[in-house]
Enzyme design. Structure first.
Site: not given
Length: 475
Positions: A86, A160, A184
């Protein structure tokens, strides 16, 4: 996604090892296939691709396999496994933009989890998209188009860690490293039909850390065993993270009967309820005792908002406003008007929740529930329509089953439960006491077997996706 499902370009860590050991595949060929899939992506999952660096690591893996044979995996258990990272997490060989136009001044070096995965033989193939600083639970961002759901590109992939979930779902990596500050990892896992594992707080070291002490690093994969394998390598104390007190992750092999508390939240959609309540039958079929329960804590969501907003305000000065995501800026501005007393009161609510859930976990071995009560919404929205205005500060209120366990630090796994009547994935979340990660993973693995496999995204035949987000290739 569970055993038996086609994985597309990336078969997952367990299956990949079988293919490499049998000589049916080389790591270099595997990585080339994954990189080709990334370049053909239409979800917008990646923001940077490793290119020749990934191929070089694959060739090193092949050389070690030729030299050592099966013994190579004793030294490097993730040989040839393709992993995405990420874009909130620092890497030494790829840029870290943190989903933002704001400059990143952190050192360009691998965070401990990334370094441990590489040392175990994993091949980092790229960085996946996130909202700015991971502020929202969708992957809408100023720096590029939103990440789209592999099952329907009109819908969000969640966030996210939306890029990570979309990449795993479509076989553009064998597994992914994400972060989870309020859901997330688990929210996009549920929306994209993959497994999302948030370990106990401190299980995987987080460097540089986050001041709100809500953020965990977690893993995503198509199977529970694969998410667990990545986490087992990344886990363990690190001197630069004083909260990383928990040791290595040992497997739980017990099949004992469990006391299961089933929690249902308000606003759970009919389609999600229909799919996720299949887990009740699965638990009962294994002889577990299941009871429907209610867990409430007054003022919990406002406390979450104040804790997060105070941290966002501390990270962003007035001079940064012009470059901020407009939605996140509303959160920053709220944080600036909070008094120290308000933040302490929010921490008192967090403490009350921990106390309440310790009492609940004395009565139940695990809790289970729908991971997210709603189906994936519009790809360009930060939340369902009723919560989409950042000025209302409801941007996370629509996911009430995820953020409580960031407040408490408990381990949680989202497992694909099936497709709703609209053809969209829904997930079941399994939660255990702090430190009981092995029990949670073992329970999730058995549930995964009982619930069966989802059809692959490409089998769902969604409408054509918009043009892909260009990625930055680094050699």
């Amino acid at each position: 996604m569970t055993a038996g499902q086609s994985a597309g370009p990336a078969p997952g860590p367990a299956r990949l090892r079988e293919l490499l050991a049998a000589g049916e595949l080389t790591a270099e060929r595997h990585v080339r296939t994954v990189l080709d899939a990334i370049r053909a992506d239409t979800t917008g999952a990646y923001v940077a691709v490793a290119g020749e660096g990934a191929l070089r690591a694959a060739r090193e893996a092949d050389a070690l396999i030729r030299e050592r044979g099966a013994a190579a995996w004793l030294e490097r258990p993730l040989l040839g496994v393709t992993v995405s990272v990420k874009d909130l997490l620092q890497t030494g060989d790829l840029p870290t933009g943190r989903g933002s136009l704001l400059p990143n001044t952190r050192p360009p070096e691998d965070t401990p989890a990334v370094a441990r995965l590489r040392a175990a033989g994993a091949v980092v193939v790229g960085k996946t998209a996130t909202s700015e600083y991971g502020w929202s639970a969708s992957t809408v961002r100023r720096v590029g188009p939103p990440v789209r759901n592999p099952y329907d590109p009109r819908r969000t992939a969640g966030g996210s860690s939306g890029g990570a979930a979309a990449a795993v779902a479509t076989g553009m990596c064998d597994g992914a490293l994400g972060t989870d500050g309020a859901g997330s990892v688990r929210i996009p896992a549920a929306f994209c039909g993959v497994v999302g594992y948030k370990p106990s707080y401190g299980r995987i070291p987080y460097v540089p850390g986050s001041i709100e002490r809500l953020s965990h690093q977690g893993t995503l994969a198509r199977r529970v065993e694969d998410a667990a394998a990545l986490a087992a390598v990344a886990a363990g104390p690190h001197p630069y993270d004083p909260d990383s007190a928990l040791g290595s992750l040992d497997p739980e092999r017990s099949s004992r009967r469990l006391r299961v508390g089933w929690v249902e939240y308000e606003r759970t959609g009919a389609g999600v309820r229909e799919v996720t309540e299949r887990a009740l039958g699965a638990f009962a079929g294994r002889g577990h005792r299941v009871e429907r329960i209610e867990v409430r804590c007054d003022g919990l969501y406002p406390a979450l908002v104040d804790i997060l907003a105070a941290a966002e305000a501390a990270a962003t000065g007035p001079e940064d406003e012009e470059l901020c995501d407009p939605g996140r800026l509303e959160v920053v501005r709220h944080g600036r008007i909070l008094s120290g007393t308000a933040v302490i009161r929010a921490e008192e609510v967090r403490h009350a929740l921990r106390t309440k859930l310790r009492s609940v976990m004395d009565r139940y071995d695990i809790l289970a529930m729908a991971t997210v009560p709603v189906e994936p919404f519009d790809a360009g929205a930060i939340a369902p329509e009723w919560a989409a205005d950042p000025r209302d500060l409801l941007w996370l209120a629509w996911s009430p089953a995820t953020y409580p366990f960031n407040m408490t630090g408990q381990p949680a796994v989202s497992v694909p439960a099936g497709l709703t009547p609209a053809g969209l994935p829904a997930g079941v979340q399994v939660v255990g006491p702090v430190g009981a990660d092995a029990l949670v993973l073992a329970t999730a693995a058995r549930l995964e077997t009982d619930l069966g496999a989802l059809p692959a995204p490409w089998a769902a035949q969604p409408p054509p996706a918009p043009a892909a987000l260009p990625v930055v290739e680094r050699i």
